[in-house]
Design an enzyme around this catalytic site. Sequence first.
Site: not given
Length: 304
Positions: A107, A182, A250
Site C-alpha cells: 500500500s 486502497k 502511513k
Amino acid sequence: MSNLADSSHASRPTIAWIGLGIMGSPMSENLIKAGYDVTGFTLEQDKLERLTAAGGTAAASIAEAVRDADVVITMVPASPQVEAIAYGPDGILENARSGALLIDMSSITPRTSVDLAEAAGTKGIRVLDAPVSGGEAGAVEAVLSIMVGGEQADFDQAEPIFEALGRTIVLCGPHGSGQTVKAANQLIVAVNIQACAEAVVFLEKSGVDLKAALDVLNGGLAGSTVLTRKKDNFLNRDFKPGFRIDLHHKDMGIVTDAARTVGAALPVGAVVAQLVASLRAQGDGGLDHSALLRAVERLSGERV
C-alpha cells in the site's frame, strides 16, 4: 479457478515473492498451496525458513529471486521500501527479465505506482498495482479484497494468481488506481474503527454487557466487517498486530495528501488521522489499529 486447478504444474508462471511479513508470508504460502513455484526473498531469516518449510524456495538476494521469474510480487510496508527493492543495480528492474510481470501488492502512494510503471516499461517489464484489504486474517484465509491498477491484458494474466489470494478482485483503472481505492479503503476502515472504539467506551461506562451489545449492534445497520473482525480485540483488549497503527498512520498520510491534490475535503478523516498520529506518539504504533480504543479511553479519563 477450474482451469487453474486443471492446468499442469509446468504451465503455471514461476513466481518471485519479495517481502514476507504479516501479510506476505501467508499470501505466498497460499500460492504454494495452489501449485505455484514460489521463490522468496526477505530480510528476516526466520521468514525465509517459514517459506521453505511451506514448500517454497529461499533466495539470497532480490536479484537471485527475480532472475528467472515470470511474475514478481512485492509486499513491503511503504513507498520508500518499494523504491528500494525496485530501483538500483540490485533491484527488481535491473534483474528481472524483459517481459516479466511485476505485481506490487504493497500500500503506497498512487504517484509511486505510476512512476514505477513508467520506469519498468523502459525495461520491458509490465506492472500492476494491486494493494489488498482484509488484514492478516484475510491473507491467511485467502479472502482478501484486491484492488488493481494497470492494463486489462496484464490483469487478465494475473487473475488466476489473484484468485489464489483473495475473493473480491477488481481492476479499478489505469496505473495508480488500485492505490487510490486502497487509500479510500483505509479512510473508511480508520473512521469505522474509531466509531466502534467510541461506542465501546460509551457502552462500558454505561454499565452495559459489552459482548451482548456488540453482538446486537453487529446484526443491524451498525454492523460491519470491521466490527466482526475487531469485536474480540475490543472485548479482550487484545491488540496483537494484524495491521499496525504505524502502517495505518502511513496510509492516512497517503489519503489526506491525495485528497488535497484532487481537492476533496476529508473533515472526519482528518480528525481520525490526527487520532492515529496521537496514538503512535504515545508509543502504541506497534499495536493493532483496533488499539484506537486506547486513545478513546485516555480521552475519557482512563489510565491505560
